[in-house]
Design a protein around this motif. Structure first.
Motif, PDB file in Angstrom:
ATOM      1  N   LYS A  99       0.856  -1.184   0.000  1.00  0.00           N
ATOM      2  CA  LYS A  99       0.000   0.000   0.000  1.00  0.00           C
ATOM      3  C   LYS A  99       0.894   1.236   0.000  1.00  0.00           C
ATOM      4  O   LYS A  99       2.009   1.173   0.528  1.00  0.00           O
ATOM      5  CB  LYS A  99      -0.855   0.031   1.266  1.00  0.00           C
ATOM      6  CG  LYS A  99      -1.885  -1.056   1.342  1.00  0.00           C
ATOM      7  CD  LYS A  99      -2.587  -0.959   2.685  1.00  0.00           C
ATOM      8  CE  LYS A  99      -3.442  -2.170   2.926  1.00  0.00           C
ATOM      9  NZ  LYS A  99      -3.810  -2.335   4.327  1.00  0.00           N
ATOM     10  N   PRO A 100       0.396   2.374  -0.515  1.00  0.00           N
ATOM     11  CA  PRO A 100       1.228   3.583  -0.474  1.00  0.00           C
ATOM     12  C   PRO A 100       1.288   4.184   0.928  1.00  0.00           C
ATOM     13  O   PRO A 100       0.371   3.992   1.720  1.00  0.00           O
ATOM     14  CB  PRO A 100       0.537   4.546  -1.430  1.00  0.00           C
ATOM     15  CG  PRO A 100      -0.807   3.978  -1.698  1.00  0.00           C
ATOM     16  CD  PRO A 100      -0.847   2.555  -1.254  1.00  0.00           C
ATOM     17  N   VAL A 101       2.377   4.876   1.195  1.00  0.00           N
ATOM     18  CA  VAL A 101       2.492   5.660   2.429  1.00  0.00           C
ATOM     19  C   VAL A 101       2.732   7.117   2.016  1.00  0.00           C
ATOM     20  O   VAL A 101       3.487   7.390   1.076  1.00  0.00           O
ATOM     21  CB  VAL A 101       3.587   5.095   3.360  1.00  0.00           C
ATOM     22  CG1 VAL A 101       4.934   5.042   2.697  1.00  0.00           C
ATOM     23  CG2 VAL A 101       3.668   5.861   4.662  1.00  0.00           C
ATOM     24  N   SER A 102       2.056   8.038   2.706  1.00  0.00           N
ATOM     25  CA  SER A 102       2.090   9.449   2.297  1.00  0.00           C
ATOM     26  C   SER A 102       3.311  10.180   2.835  1.00  0.00           C
ATOM     27  O   SER A 102       3.831   9.849   3.901  1.00  0.00           O
ATOM     28  CB  SER A 102       0.851  10.174   2.813  1.00  0.00           C
ATOM     29  OG  SER A 102      -0.278   9.672   2.172  1.00  0.00           O
ATOM     30  N   THR A 103       3.694  11.204   2.110  1.00  0.00           N
ATOM     31  CA  THR A 103       4.677  12.151   2.647  1.00  0.00           C
ATOM     32  C   THR A 103       3.962  13.050   3.662  1.00  0.00           C
ATOM     33  O   THR A 103       2.730  13.089   3.706  1.00  0.00           O
ATOM     34  CB  THR A 103       5.245  13.052   1.531  1.00  0.00           C
ATOM     35  OG1 THR A 103       4.153  13.671   0.859  1.00  0.00           O
ATOM     36  CG2 THR A 103       6.044  12.260   0.524  1.00  0.00           C
ATOM     37  N   ASP A 104       4.732  13.775   4.462  1.00  0.00           N
ATOM     38  CA  ASP A 104       4.147  14.758   5.372  1.00  0.00           C
ATOM     39  C   ASP A 104       3.541  15.872   4.503  1.00  0.00           C
ATOM     40  O   ASP A 104       4.255  16.495   3.708  1.00  0.00           O
ATOM     41  CB  ASP A 104       5.252  15.318   6.270  1.00  0.00           C
ATOM     42  CG  ASP A 104       4.719  16.353   7.239  1.00  0.00           C
ATOM     43  OD1 ASP A 104       4.421  15.979   8.378  1.00  0.00           O
ATOM     44  OD2 ASP A 104       4.589  17.532   6.832  1.00  0.00           O
ATOM     45  N   PRO A 105       2.230  16.136   4.593  1.00  0.00           N
ATOM     46  CA  PRO A 105       1.596  17.057   3.649  1.00  0.00           C
ATOM     47  C   PRO A 105       2.161  18.475   3.703  1.00  0.00           C
ATOM     48  O   PRO A 105       2.343  19.115   2.659  1.00  0.00           O
ATOM     49  CB  PRO A 105       0.117  17.050   4.056  1.00  0.00           C
ATOM     50  CG  PRO A 105      -0.028  16.101   5.180  1.00  0.00           C
ATOM     51  CD  PRO A 105       1.299  15.543   5.556  1.00  0.00           C
TER      52      PRO A 105
END
Ligand code: R1P
Length: 296
Positions: A152-158
């Motif tokens: 699954k993808p993991v997000s960068t700090d927005p």
């Protein structure tokens, strides 16, 4: 570096240096740009303030850390080489040298899965991982399993993602018109070859890998090898109180290495100090700093 291990659980030298990066508290800043090669690290370090002179350390294992100040703000540039395992050494060992938030931007090269000019800058919103499935029978390919696993993808700090994109747009050299792609997905792989769909003399069964990835992840634009692990560790890390319920003494209180003149080590401690909070028994508890990460 004295080759004495103080704890098998988290090895440090007798002078409290983490074992593979060779650093100790005070030598690495909370704001970090990480790159793949030492020459790139030195190139970026040329933009740091001339005074105080930068701290530079290349460890026995080839990690180079340059710590200085940019317009007065402490920054480290850390060259980590290639791949998830090196990113793992970097994230875990640097974290143990810091108090408070750790902010990481990986600045590296990547392969493009979209048709854009070489030199295009990409600031991905998230990353997934593509890894070789060792349970697949690569010799016969007689296997019910798939040859590559996709996470699954993991997000960068927005907030950091937006800040990196804005900074790159503001500082884009005149004459360079390429768009900065910033709503894309990255894939970090465990091989430059097989899990990026390249063909070598090994039976990698990767002929359909890229079309399959693009079909399931239409926003996928880039391949590289470190971002996913950095983002995964950043989002999964949380500090907790020391088992004793007491705040551990800050490592930054340790003296600097005697062989390095303290005047040559820029202070890394401009971050706001941690705010202490009390637990039910009145003992101070560690607050919860963050690790924030993005990539370009
Ligand atoms: C492969 O050639 C290397 O280049 C990319 C990949 O992630 C991998 O580490 O990164 P760097 O340009 O940072 O080295």
């Amino acid at each position: 570096m004295k080759d004495v291990i103080l704890s098998a659980n988290f090895p440090r030298t007798i002078d409290h240096r983490v074992y593979h990066l060779g650093l100790r508290a005070g030598e690495v800043a909370n704001r970090i740009v990480t790159v793949g090669s030492p020459s790139r690290a030195h190139g970026i370090a040329a933009y740091l303030d001339a005074v105080p002179r930068c701290f530079v350390l290349t460890s026995e294992r080839g990690f180079t850390t340059i710590t200085g100040r940019y317009k007065g703000v402490p920054v480290s540039i850390v060259s980590i080489g290639m791949g998830g395992p090196n990113a793992d050494f970097f994230m875990r060992e640097v974290r143990e040298c810091l108090n408070g938030d750790m902010v990481v931007i990986r600045l590296g090269s990547c392969g493009a899965l979209v048709d854009v000019p070489v030199g295009t800058v990409v600031v991905p919103e998230a990353s997934l991982s593509v890894t070789r499935n060792y349970d697949f029978d690569f010799t016969t390919s007689m296997s019910d399993d798939v040859p590559y696993r996709v996470s699954k993808p993991v997000s960068t700090d927005p907030e950091l993602h937006a800040a990196v994109k804005d900074a790159l747009e503001k500082t884009r050299p005149e004459g360079i018109q390429f768009p900065i792609l910033h709503q894309t997905l990255n894939a970090s792989t465990d091989s430059f070859y097989s899990s990026q769909g390249r063909h070598t003399s090994f039976p990698d069964h990767n002929e359909n890998l890229i079309p399959q990835l693009l079909a399931t992840h239409p926003a996928l634009a880039t391949f590289e090898m470190e971002t996913f692990h950095i983002l995964h560790l950043a989002t999964s890390w949380r500090t907790s109180a020391h088992p004793s319920g007491r705040v551990q003494p800050p490592l930054s209180a340790l003296p600097v290495h005697p062989s390095i003149s303290p005047s040559h080590i820029p202070s890394t401690q401009s971050e706001p100090p941690n705010v202490s909070v009390s637990g039910p028994d009145g003992h101070e508890l560690q607050p919860r700093p963050k690790i924030r990460a993005a990539a370009a």
